[in-house]
Design a protein around this motif. Sequence first.
Motif, mmCIF file in Angstrom:
data_model
loop_
_atom_site.group_PDB
_atom_site.id
_atom_site.type_symbol
_atom_site.label_atom_id
_atom_site.label_comp_id
_atom_site.label_asym_id
_atom_site.label_seq_id
_atom_site.Cartn_x
_atom_site.Cartn_y
_atom_site.Cartn_z
ATOM 1 N N LEU A 67 -5.360 -2.572 5.882
ATOM 2 C CA LEU A 67 -6.392 -3.532 6.281
ATOM 3 C C LEU A 67 -7.787 -2.910 6.211
ATOM 4 C CD1 LEU A 67 -7.036 -6.342 7.193
ATOM 5 C CD2 LEU A 67 -6.535 -5.674 9.556
ATOM 6 N N VAL A 68 -7.919 -1.671 6.665
ATOM 7 C CA VAL A 68 -9.223 -0.989 6.589
ATOM 8 C C VAL A 68 -9.646 -0.828 5.138
ATOM 9 C CG1 VAL A 68 -10.389 1.226 6.939
ATOM 10 C CG2 VAL A 68 -9.090 0.198 8.801
ATOM 11 N N ASN A 69 -8.722 -0.406 4.280
ATOM 12 C CA ASN A 69 -9.056 -0.241 2.864
ATOM 13 C C ASN A 69 -9.414 -1.570 2.213
ATOM 14 O OD1 ASN A 69 -8.696 2.534 2.855
ATOM 15 N ND2 ASN A 69 -6.528 2.402 2.356
ATOM 16 N N TYR A 70 -8.736 -2.636 2.626
ATOM 17 C CA TYR A 70 -9.046 -3.972 2.106
ATOM 18 C C TYR A 70 -10.473 -4.375 2.494
ATOM 19 C CZ TYR A 70 -9.118 -9.083 1.874
ATOM 20 O OH TYR A 70 -9.473 -10.391 1.628
ATOM 21 N N ILE A 71 -10.816 -4.176 3.771
ATOM 22 C CA ILE A 71 -12.167 -4.535 4.239
ATOM 23 C C ILE A 71 -13.214 -3.694 3.512
ATOM 24 C CG2 ILE A 71 -13.718 -4.546 6.236
ATOM 25 C CD1 ILE A 71 -11.285 -5.144 7.986
ATOM 26 N N ILE A 99 -16.417 -12.667 10.153
ATOM 27 C CA ILE A 99 -16.293 -11.241 10.423
ATOM 28 C C ILE A 99 -15.218 -10.980 11.472
ATOM 29 C CG2 ILE A 99 -17.952 -11.001 12.326
ATOM 30 C CD1 ILE A 99 -19.034 -8.518 10.760
ATOM 31 N N LYS A 100 -14.910 -12.007 12.281
ATOM 32 C CA LYS A 100 -13.868 -11.894 13.294
ATOM 33 C C LYS A 100 -12.566 -12.537 12.848
ATOM 34 C CE LYS A 100 -15.076 -12.471 17.560
ATOM 35 N NZ LYS A 100 -15.568 -13.091 18.811
ATOM 36 N N GLN A 101 -12.597 -13.196 11.705
ATOM 37 C CA GLN A 101 -11.433 -13.939 11.224
ATOM 38 C C GLN A 101 -10.771 -13.162 10.091
ATOM 39 O OE1 GLN A 101 -12.286 -18.006 10.143
ATOM 40 N NE2 GLN A 101 -10.466 -18.156 8.841
ATOM 41 N N LEU A 102 -9.693 -12.485 10.406
ATOM 42 C CA LEU A 102 -9.021 -11.675 9.404
ATOM 43 C C LEU A 102 -8.281 -12.555 8.408
ATOM 44 C CD1 LEU A 102 -7.600 -8.769 11.567
ATOM 45 C CD2 LEU A 102 -9.655 -8.798 10.164
ATOM 46 N N PRO A 103 -8.179 -12.120 7.177
ATOM 47 C CA PRO A 103 -7.516 -12.921 6.146
ATOM 48 C C PRO A 103 -6.012 -12.977 6.364
ATOM 49 C CG PRO A 103 -8.031 -10.768 5.300
ATOM 50 C CD PRO A 103 -8.654 -10.839 6.654
ATOM 51 N N ASN A 104 -5.366 -13.811 5.591
ATOM 52 C CA ASN A 104 -3.915 -13.880 5.613
ATOM 53 C C ASN A 104 -3.327 -12.524 5.231
ATOM 54 O OD1 ASN A 104 -1.128 -14.429 4.397
ATOM 55 N ND2 ASN A 104 -1.615 -16.403 5.334
ATOM 56 N N LYS A 105 -2.224 -12.171 5.862
ATOM 57 C CA LYS A 105 -1.619 -10.860 5.639
ATOM 58 C C LYS A 105 -1.279 -10.627 4.178
ATOM 59 C CE LYS A 105 2.030 -7.834 7.411
ATOM 60 N NZ LYS A 105 3.187 -7.718 8.325
ATOM 61 N N THR A 106 -0.942 -11.680 3.454
ATOM 62 C CA THR A 106 -0.580 -11.516 2.043
ATOM 63 C C THR A 106 -1.755 -11.027 1.202
ATOM 64 O OG1 THR A 106 -1.068 -13.863 1.647
ATOM 65 C CG2 THR A 106 1.210 -13.279 2.179
ATOM 66 N N GLU A 107 -2.987 -11.211 1.691
ATOM 67 C CA GLU A 107 -4.172 -10.783 0.945
ATOM 68 C C GLU A 107 -4.322 -9.262 0.953
ATOM 69 O OE1 GLU A 107 -6.470 -12.563 -0.775
ATOM 70 O OE2 GLU A 107 -5.252 -14.367 -0.528
ATOM 71 N N TRP A 108 -4.007 -8.645 2.093
ATOM 72 C CA TRP A 108 -4.272 -7.215 2.216
ATOM 73 C C TRP A 108 -3.019 -6.345 2.306
ATOM 74 C CZ3 TRP A 108 -2.088 -5.409 6.637
ATOM 75 C CH2 TRP A 108 -1.921 -6.302 7.709
ATOM 76 N N ASP A 109 -1.864 -6.922 2.592
ATOM 77 C CA ASP A 109 -0.646 -6.131 2.694
ATOM 78 C C ASP A 109 -0.044 -5.917 1.307
ATOM 79 O OD1 ASP A 109 1.485 -4.726 3.631
ATOM 80 O OD2 ASP A 109 2.553 -6.446 4.501
ATOM 81 N N GLN A 110 -0.764 -5.109 0.515
ATOM 82 C CA GLN A 110 -0.362 -4.843 -0.856
ATOM 83 C C GLN A 110 -0.437 -3.334 -1.111
ATOM 84 O OE1 GLN A 110 -2.357 -7.285 -3.801
ATOM 85 N NE2 GLN A 110 -2.797 -8.852 -2.273
ATOM 86 N N PRO A 111 0.408 -2.790 -1.996
ATOM 87 C CA PRO A 111 0.454 -1.339 -2.230
ATOM 88 C C PRO A 111 -0.881 -0.737 -2.651
ATOM 89 C CG PRO A 111 2.357 -2.415 -3.222
ATOM 90 C CD PRO A 111 1.444 -3.511 -2.756
ATOM 91 N N GLN A 112 -1.703 -1.498 -3.357
ATOM 92 C CA GLN A 112 -2.970 -0.943 -3.851
ATOM 93 C C GLN A 112 -3.896 -0.519 -2.714
ATOM 94 O OE1 GLN A 112 -5.717 -3.796 -5.645
ATOM 95 N NE2 GLN A 112 -4.379 -5.449 -4.944
ATOM 96 N N TYR A 113 -3.705 -1.119 -1.520
ATOM 97 C CA TYR A 113 -4.577 -0.792 -0.393
ATOM 98 C C TYR A 113 -4.073 0.397 0.410
ATOM 99 C CZ TYR A 113 -6.801 -5.162 -1.620
ATOM 100 O OH TYR A 113 -7.454 -6.153 -2.310
ATOM 101 N N PHE A 114 -3.024 1.072 -0.074
ATOM 102 C CA PHE A 114 -2.682 2.362 0.495
ATOM 103 C C PHE A 114 -3.727 3.411 0.113
ATOM 104 C CE2 PHE A 114 1.998 1.347 1.098
ATOM 105 C CZ PHE A 114 1.958 1.564 2.475
ATOM 106 N N PHE A 115 -4.441 3.180 -0.994
ATOM 107 C CA PHE A 115 -5.416 4.147 -1.497
ATOM 108 C C PHE A 115 -6.798 3.827 -0.934
ATOM 109 C CE2 PHE A 115 -2.049 3.681 -4.634
ATOM 110 C CZ PHE A 115 -1.657 5.001 -4.794
ATOM 111 N N LEU A 131 -12.442 7.351 8.885
ATOM 112 C CA LEU A 131 -12.012 6.305 9.801
ATOM 113 C C LEU A 131 -10.491 6.129 9.727
ATOM 114 C CD1 LEU A 131 -12.773 4.150 11.832
ATOM 115 C CD2 LEU A 131 -13.192 2.571 9.943
ATOM 116 N N LEU A 132 -9.902 6.383 8.561
ATOM 117 C CA LEU A 132 -8.454 6.272 8.412
ATOM 118 C C LEU A 132 -7.743 7.320 9.255
ATOM 119 C CD1 LEU A 132 -8.255 5.717 4.545
ATOM 120 C CD2 LEU A 132 -8.133 3.985 6.345
#
Length: 438
Positions: free
Chosen positions: A331-335, A367-383, A391-392
């Motif tokens: 989620l942090v990497n997505y943001i 800014i307080k409304q997080l996106p749907n989990k499917t948007e950010w719960d993806q392998p590419q955001y491990f990096f 911060l990580l």
Amino acid sequence: MAASSPQAHGTTKHDSILEVLAFPEEKANQQIPNEDSDCVGCMLCSLNLDLSQGKEEILKHIQIEHKLIIADVNLICNFREYIEYWKKRFAQEPLKEFCSTIRKEDSVTGQKRKYFLLSDALEEDKQIREYLQRKRLQVILEAQQKERIDTSFSRSCLFCSHYFEGNRAALIDHMAFDHHFSIGKPDDLVFTKEFLDIIEEVLNSLKCLFCERTFKDRPTLKEHMRKKSHKRLNPKNRLYDRFYVINYLELGRNWQVAQSEREKDSRNNSDEENDEWQDWEEDETGASAVCLFCSMSSPTVNKLKTHMTKQHNFDLDQMKEGLNFYHQVKLVNYIRRRIHQTSCISCDQQCDDIHSLLDHMTTTKHIKQLPNKTEWDQPQYFFPTYENDNLLCALDEDDDDDKIGDESSTPIIAEDAPDAKDSILLTDEAVLQDLQNT
């Protein structure tokens, strides 16, 4: 070594250093002015010398034939124009009126000889050096601005078949995020087309970009760069310096100098700290962590959390609720990536700059409304979006701290004890007999 100072010249006889130069201003032609484009006449005689192989020939000539030494030659932006300027001035007045005199040992005879030293200790020399630096910087900034707004850029990715048209930033971001190869932020670069051509030529010659070893084929090279984490440029290769704007901002200062000074300041600050316990301030990350939405940074995560809550109305702890560590990282990497792309984290709104983006997210409360989990719960955001995102690291440490002494945390339950009736010692007499016999 003895020395004497010259009289102050240049500013008293000329209202402006530019009057003496009388050189036409260069325009930005998407290339750095070529200071070694042709021959240049010696500043003290009629001999013409070739600059195409570097400055060494003319420096050697003026030292041997005219006993003149130019100080800090590496800090002169356009050596050809510098030489031409002083050729005009030396035709007007004797050399001794501008130069200090020094005594230097002759490399051949070993005897000390008197030499003239031309340096920026002379105000006129300082002015011409600064003028040439400003002149070059203007060309660089104009070229950079053209690239920033250019929409005619087109090129294939260096690592895959994707083709990009429009602005250069799309390709640079693609290589950074999808292939983990970063040459820097688009706004930090200049002459990007030529830069990418050089990188592509190195790869086509089967050379590693970092260690510059040559390999037998492309697959072997790719595997080497992946395993050794060599998918980056060699910072010691001076060939790449001309493509980074920071190298033009200040004479004698480039990104390596700036980094060295920051590390030195950090060491000095560390040495000056008091070792007594009451003076210690907890450093939760071991290094500064940067805000998700602006450039504010702090070595203490609690201060950073307070800043994001007050300035951006974003509660980091609330964001982490119900998420394990790996989901928090994604989620942090997505943001980070969405903010880098000046895109809203909750909708598809694309903004022109970070200020417009923050205004949009604040007004819409996205800014307080997080996106749907499917948007950010993806392998590419491990990096991580940015290298060394501290911060990580703080996410993991916060979780560990929260669990210490927390009675409500999930208890560790031992496995159920096996039933003795199921023991092999009771169901298989042969095994029991063998054990007894031993």
